[in-house]
Structure formats: C-alpha cells, structure tokens
Design a protein around this motif. Structure first.
Motif, short mmCIF file in Angstrom:
data_model
loop_
_atom_site.label_atom_id
_atom_site.label_comp_id
_atom_site.label_asym_id
_atom_site.label_seq_id
_atom_site.Cartn_x
_atom_site.Cartn_y
_atom_site.Cartn_z
N THR A 21 0.70 -0.84 0.18
CA THR A 21 -0.04 0.02 0.44
C THR A 21 1.26 1.37 0.09
O THR A 21 0.34 2.23 -0.19
N ASN A 22 2.29 1.47 -0.04
CA ASN A 22 3.14 2.22 0.39
C ASN A 22 4.17 1.70 -0.27
O ASN A 22 5.17 0.20 0.24
N GLN A 23 5.17 2.20 -0.76
CA GLN A 23 6.47 2.24 -1.49
C GLN A 23 7.92 3.23 -0.97
O GLN A 23 7.24 4.40 -2.38
N THR A 24 8.23 2.55 -0.11
CA THR A 24 9.74 4.10 0.23
C THR A 24 10.55 3.58 -1.85
O THR A 24 10.53 2.78 -2.04
N LEU A 25 11.04 5.14 -1.56
CA LEU A 25 11.66 4.91 -3.18
C LEU A 25 13.12 5.39 -1.98
O LEU A 25 13.32 7.13 -1.82
N SER A 26 13.85 4.90 -2.73
CA SER A 26 15.79 5.72 -2.47
C SER A 26 16.36 5.04 -3.46
O SER A 26 16.37 3.77 -3.54
N TRP A 27 17.13 5.43 -3.80
CA TRP A 27 18.23 5.36 -5.33
C TRP A 27 19.66 6.53 -4.85
O TRP A 27 19.51 8.03 -3.87
#
Length: 245
Positions: A226-232
């Motif tokens: 239901t929620n997707q963390t974004l990091s890069w």
C-alpha cells in the motif's frame, strides 16, 4: 544520515569562514545524465515467508537519471538552487513475476498462480534548497541539500490470478501518487571556458513513500503493498552554463 551530512556542510563553512566574503561564485544552470542505483527496501526482492510477508520490497532495478539543475548565489559561497530530475528504475522481470506467483500460491493455499506485470518505475522530482560552493582555481566543489515534490509517473502494475478462476483476479495498480522527497549530494565543476563547465556529481535521494492502490483485493493474505519507499543513489555528469559576473 541527514544529520551527518549537515554537520559536514557546516564544518566546511566554519573552517573556511575567513575567506567566505573574499571569494565568490557565479550563478549557473546545467544539464546532467547518469546511472541511478536503487537502495534499501526499494531495491529488495526478498518476499518474506508464510505469515510474515515482506510488503516493502520494491524490486527496483539500476536505471538512469536525467536532470536540469542550477543555483543563484545570494552570498559569495551560499546559493539557493534547485533540480528537476527524471528517474527510471525498470520493470519486474520474468523471475520476479514467478517469485511473486509462488508466494501467492503459498499464501492462498492454491495449486498455482498466474502473475502478469506491466509498466515501469518512473519518477519526476522537483527539489529546491541551499547550495554551498567552494571555488579553487578552475574547480568548484558543490554541496547541496534539496527537498520538495516527488511525483510517481508510474510503478509496476501486478495482476494476480489464482488458478484458472478468471473472476478471482486482483491487481496492484500502477501509482501516480505524489509525496515529499529530499536529496543530498556533492559535485565538482571544472571550468572548460569562461562560461562552460564540466560537472560530475553524486546524490542520494529518499522519499518515505508513495501510495499504492489495490483493486479487487478481498482479503489481506500474501504480500499486500500500500506504500512504496523510494531511495537511490545517482551518479551523473553534464555541462553547466555560468551567468552573471
């Protein structure tokens, strides 16, 4: 990580304070491109196990980043700047779909599951914040901390069919949600001419998450995102145009 980054910035400013007003920077705008490698849960492919499914693994792939950036200096070494970035982190592979199918087969206690995937991770960022720049001859060291609007253009869409029952299909929808994101990084600019510089930089980006909708999901068995963390981490190179004095 954010605290360590800010400590580093202000330490540099204090060490260099005697010459803060003696040297100056010229405002600039530039373009850049490079690779973008997902980190943390965004890059994970571990789905967990029965009764303890991992709802945060993003299956993101190393992709690319395109950007426009610049800064206007309000003090000799301190500027207000911003960046507009487009990032692509790929789509789910056949192996990813098979792994997801196996997990739903276990979770729903069925004989088999068919998983179909489409669309990609594509994100647009509009970020603003302070620049701290330290010139030395033809080289300029840039340190920045930016924050602002993160817009998901698309995320992978996942359709799950349990056995051969076409009425029993649920879908993790592709997301077009927005969220807050921040980015910190360090770069170097080398003056090729009076107006044109070559730039290289590395940046870390993070957002606590974008909303993911699910369709025709009648229970919470198995993986449910239901929620997707974004990091890069971005590594990029480009050209910058200097304007002003």
């Amino acid at each position: 990580m954010k605290i360590h980054f800010l400590t580093f910035v202000f330490t540099l400013l204090l060490l260099d304070s005697p010459s803060l007003l003696a040297q100056s920077n010229t405002s600039f705008i530039g373009i850049s491109a490079g690779i973008s490698a997902p980190t943390g849960s965004f890059s994970k492919t571990d789905l967990g196990e029965y009764g303890n499914w991992n709802n945060t693994a993003g299956f993101a792939k190393t992709g690319f980043n395109l950007g426009v950036e610049g800064a206007y200096y309000v003090l000799p070494k301190i500027g207000i700047g911003g960046a507009v970035n487009f990032s692509d982190h790929g789509k789910l592979s056949y192996a990813d779909a098979r792994q997801l199918g196996d997990s739903y087969t276990d979770a729903f206690a069925v004989d088999y599951t068919t998983v179909k995937t489409s669309k990609r991770y594509q994100t647009l960022n509009l970020l603003v914040g302070p620049y701290f720049s330290f010139p030395y001859h033809k080289l300029t060291l840039d340190i920045r901390l930016l924050g602002g609007w993160t817009k998901s253009i698309s995320t992978p869409e996942i359709s799950v069919q349990l056995e051969d029952d076409e009425s029993n299909v649920f879908t993790q929808k592709s997301s077009g949600s927005s969220a807050f994101g921040w980015q910190g990084g360090v770069g170097l600019r080398y003056a090729l001419t009076e107006k044109i510089s070559l730039s290289i930089r590395g940046d870390y980006f993070y957002s606590s998450g974008i909303k993911i909708d699910n369709e025709n999901r009648n229970n919470n068995a198995g993986r449910l995102v239901t929620n997707q963390t974004l990091s890069w981490i971005n590594g990029s190179a480009g050209l910058a145009y200097v304007f002003g004095k």
